[in-house]
Design a protein around this motif. Structure first.
Motif, PDB file in Angstrom:
ATOM      1  N   VAL A  44      46.124 -19.618 -25.528  1.00 27.12           N
ATOM      2  CA  VAL A  44      46.096 -18.268 -26.103  1.00 27.12           C
ATOM      3  C   VAL A  44      45.642 -18.309 -27.558  1.00 27.12           C
ATOM      4  O   VAL A  44      44.849 -17.465 -28.007  1.00 27.12           O
ATOM      5  CB  VAL A  44      47.485 -17.614 -25.985  1.00 27.12           C
ATOM      6  N   LEU A  45      46.135 -19.290 -28.329  1.00 26.17           N
ATOM      7  CA  LEU A  45      45.743 -19.401 -29.735  1.00 26.17           C
ATOM      8  C   LEU A  45      44.236 -19.650 -29.870  1.00 26.17           C
ATOM      9  O   LEU A  45      43.585 -19.095 -30.765  1.00 26.17           O
ATOM     10  CB  LEU A  45      46.522 -20.538 -30.403  1.00 26.17           C
ATOM     11  N   THR A  46      43.696 -20.469 -28.975  1.00 28.00           N
ATOM     12  CA  THR A  46      42.255 -20.727 -28.992  1.00 28.00           C
ATOM     13  C   THR A  46      41.470 -19.448 -28.736  1.00 28.00           C
ATOM     14  O   THR A  46      40.464 -19.165 -29.406  1.00 28.00           O
ATOM     15  CB  THR A  46      41.886 -21.785 -27.932  1.00 28.00           C
ATOM     16  N   LYS A  47      41.929 -18.654 -27.763  1.00 33.30           N
ATOM     17  CA  LYS A  47      41.259 -17.403 -27.436  1.00 33.30           C
ATOM     18  C   LYS A  47      41.317 -16.418 -28.604  1.00 33.30           C
ATOM     19  O   LYS A  47      40.349 -15.706 -28.899  1.00 33.30           O
ATOM     20  CB  LYS A  47      41.894 -16.780 -26.193  1.00 33.30           C
ATOM     21  N   ILE A  48      42.466 -16.368 -29.281  1.00 31.92           N
ATOM     22  CA  ILE A  48      42.631 -15.443 -30.401  1.00 31.92           C
ATOM     23  C   ILE A  48      41.729 -15.853 -31.567  1.00 31.92           C
ATOM     24  O   ILE A  48      41.076 -15.019 -32.205  1.00 31.92           O
ATOM     25  CB  ILE A  48      44.105 -15.398 -30.845  1.00 31.92           C
ATOM     26  N   MET A  49      41.693 -17.166 -31.867  1.00 24.99           N
ATOM     27  CA  MET A  49      40.905 -17.657 -33.000  1.00 24.99           C
ATOM     28  C   MET A  49      39.407 -17.497 -32.761  1.00 24.99           C
ATOM     29  O   MET A  49      38.650 -17.190 -33.683  1.00 24.99           O
ATOM     30  CB  MET A  49      41.246 -19.121 -33.274  1.00 24.99           C
ATOM     31  N   THR A  50      38.965 -17.706 -31.537  1.00 25.37           N
ATOM     32  CA  THR A  50      37.530 -17.585 -31.220  1.00 25.37           C
ATOM     33  C   THR A  50      37.134 -16.164 -30.851  1.00 25.37           C
ATOM     34  O   THR A  50      35.939 -15.866 -30.735  1.00 25.37           O
ATOM     35  CB  THR A  50      37.165 -18.522 -30.053  1.00 25.37           C
ATOM     36  N   ARG A  51      38.162 -15.305 -30.643  1.00 22.13           N
ATOM     37  CA  ARG A  51      37.930 -13.923 -30.221  1.00 22.13           C
ATOM     38  C   ARG A  51      37.131 -13.855 -28.916  1.00 22.13           C
ATOM     39  O   ARG A  51      36.361 -12.914 -28.699  1.00 22.13           O
ATOM     40  CB  ARG A  51      37.237 -13.127 -31.324  1.00 22.13           C
ATOM     41  N   ASP A  52      37.324 -14.851 -28.104  1.00 24.48           N
ATOM     42  CA  ASP A  52      36.688 -14.896 -26.789  1.00 24.48           C
ATOM     43  C   ASP A  52      37.771 -14.662 -25.746  1.00 24.48           C
ATOM     44  O   ASP A  52      38.569 -15.546 -25.456  1.00 24.48           O
ATOM     45  CB  ASP A  52      36.019 -16.252 -26.572  1.00 24.48           C
ATOM     46  N   TYR A  53      37.820 -13.461 -25.194  1.00 20.19           N
ATOM     47  CA  TYR A  53      38.907 -13.098 -24.296  1.00 20.19           C
ATOM     48  C   TYR A  53      38.528 -13.226 -22.823  1.00 20.19           C
ATOM     49  O   TYR A  53      39.247 -12.754 -21.947  1.00 20.19           O
ATOM     50  CB  TYR A  53      39.374 -11.672 -24.600  1.00 20.19           C
ATOM     51  N   GLN A  54      37.408 -13.878 -22.584  1.00 16.95           N
ATOM     52  CA  GLN A  54      37.008 -14.144 -21.211  1.00 16.95           C
ATOM     53  C   GLN A  54      37.533 -15.508 -20.774  1.00 16.95           C
ATOM     54  O   GLN A  54      37.695 -16.419 -21.588  1.00 16.95           O
ATOM     55  CB  GLN A  54      35.485 -14.120 -21.082  1.00 16.95           C
ATOM     56  N   ILE A  55      37.826 -15.625 -19.492  1.00 18.89           N
ATOM     57  CA  ILE A  55      38.286 -16.901 -18.941  1.00 18.89           C
ATOM     58  C   ILE A  55      37.594 -17.137 -17.606  1.00 18.89           C
ATOM     59  O   ILE A  55      37.424 -16.213 -16.809  1.00 18.89           O
ATOM     60  CB  ILE A  55      39.828 -16.919 -18.759  1.00 18.89           C
ATOM     61  N   LYS A  56      37.210 -18.364 -17.397  1.00 17.38           N
ATOM     62  CA  LYS A  56      36.526 -18.703 -16.161  1.00 17.38           C
ATOM     63  C   LYS A  56      37.530 -18.993 -15.053  1.00 17.38           C
ATOM     64  O   LYS A  56      38.719 -19.166 -15.291  1.00 17.38           O
ATOM     65  CB  LYS A  56      35.600 -19.901 -16.395  1.00 17.38           C
ATOM     66  N   TRP A  57      37.011 -19.067 -13.849  1.00 13.91           N
ATOM     67  CA  TRP A  57      37.826 -19.207 -12.640  1.00 13.91           C
ATOM     68  C   TRP A  57      38.689 -20.466 -12.678  1.00 13.91           C
ATOM     69  O   TRP A  57      39.905 -20.407 -12.467  1.00 13.91           O
ATOM     70  CB  TRP A  57      36.885 -19.225 -11.435  1.00 13.91           C
ATOM     71  N   LEU A  58      38.096 -21.624 -12.980  1.00 10.29           N
ATOM     72  CA  LEU A  58      38.833 -22.893 -12.944  1.00 10.29           C
ATOM     73  C   LEU A  58      39.912 -22.986 -14.020  1.00 10.29           C
ATOM     74  O   LEU A  58      41.063 -23.328 -13.710  1.00 10.29           O
ATOM     75  CB  LEU A  58      37.865 -24.076 -13.056  1.00 10.29           C
ATOM     76  N   PRO A  59      39.609 -22.681 -15.298  1.00 15.70           N
ATOM     77  CA  PRO A  59      40.667 -22.707 -16.312  1.00 15.70           C
ATOM     78  C   PRO A  59      41.822 -21.762 -15.986  1.00 15.70           C
ATOM     79  O   PRO A  59      42.981 -22.048 -16.296  1.00 15.70           O
ATOM     80  CB  PRO A  59      39.947 -22.282 -17.591  1.00 15.70           C
ATOM     81  N   CYS A  60      41.509 -20.631 -15.363  1.00 14.98           N
ATOM     82  CA  CYS A  60      42.549 -19.676 -14.978  1.00 14.98           C
ATOM     83  C   CYS A  60      43.485 -20.299 -13.941  1.00 14.98           C
ATOM     84  O   CYS A  60      44.707 -20.193 -14.047  1.00 14.98           O
ATOM     85  CB  CYS A  60      41.912 -18.409 -14.429  1.00 14.98           C
TER      86      CYS A  60
END
Length: 274
Positions: A44-60
């Protein structure tokens, strides 16, 4: 969160006086808390810092697996801890014969291996579903939200639903076993008057940790199974984060404050170092 759990693990590992079943199970719970935090916080911290709120199928799917195994490890370890306290209080003279070092190792191993085995099957079935939706209304991936996006055939859903129902029944059974165990402990302690109250005090941290987990789990389950659109979005986010953030934060504090031996050893360790 990380510091408190690491401190608890360190104190139990370095102090030989704490190398007893109850404290080893507490140490294992702290390790589980760290694992649960790692399944959520860095992502979550990585997503917030990069402002990239998309997630791919495998990481999910990986995050779903990590979060669900964390919950399984937590409740399984709490069940083992309840059994340990039950034997200690109800059969004190036979405790060392029943709770042997081998059984302690087996209990810790089962608390990890069983949830990993169960959720490997679950994730393998989840991965077979055809996903049609694109938006998960949470700040992390969870199984219920992921399945809501699926558009697979009826047979796949029926099989998947049966497996998930078995998983839920097993979790409920573990919770029932824990509460039944503590009811038995309370009844025994009431018969022992003052001495019983002293013995029951060793169970208080376990009960608080259990209630904390059950409350968080129930919040998450209700939000996943029922329509919560009438609840403000911020409240829903806080509820969904309860079991992933508050449990790892609160548990080490509970055991550090309420477990007398750990508190004494910790104070002695830091006062002697200063």
């Amino acid at each position: 969160m990380i510091i408190s759990n690491c401190l608890l693990i360190y104190i139990i590992c370095v102090e030989r006086v704490l190398h007893k079943p109850m404290y080893l199970f507490i140490c294992n719970l702290a390790c589980i808390n760290l694992y649960g935090a790692s399944a959520f916080a860095p992502f979550v911290l990585t997503k917030i810092m990069t402002r990239d709120y998309q997630i791919k199928w495998l990481p999910c799917l990986v995050q779903i697996f990590s979060i669900y195994t964390y919950g399984g490890c937590d409740i399984t370890n709490l069940t083992v801890m309840a059994y340990d306290r039950y034997i200690s209080i109800c059969y004190p003279l036979q405790y060392e014969k029943i709770v042997t070092p081998r059984k302690v190792v087996v209990g810790i191993a089962v608390s990890w291996l069983l949830p990993f085995a169960r959720n490997t099957i679950t994730i393998a079935m989840t991965a077979q579903l055809n996903i049609c939706g694109e938006i998960i209304e949470k700040v992390y991936c969870d199984n219920f939200s992921f399945v809501k996006l699926a558009c697979s055939d009826t047979l796949s859903f029926n099989i998947y639903g049966g497996v998930m129902m078995l998983q839920l029944c097993l979790t409920v059974m573990l919770v029932v076993i824990i509460f039944y165990t503590y009811v038995r402990i309370i009844l025994i302690c009431l018969q022992l008057s003052k001495g019983g109250r002293v013995k029951f005090s060793t169970c208080v941290p376990h009960l608080v940790a259990l209630l904390n987990f059950v409350i968080g789990g129930c919040f998450e389950m209700f939000q996943s199974l029922f329509n919560m659109q009438h609840v403000p979005h911020t409240v829903r986010v806080v509820i969904s984060l309860y079991v992933l953030i508050l449990s790892p934060i609160i548990n080490p504090i509970i055991y550090g404050v309420k477990t007398q031996k750990i508190k004494e050893v910790t104070l002695k360790k830091f006062t002697s170092s200063t």
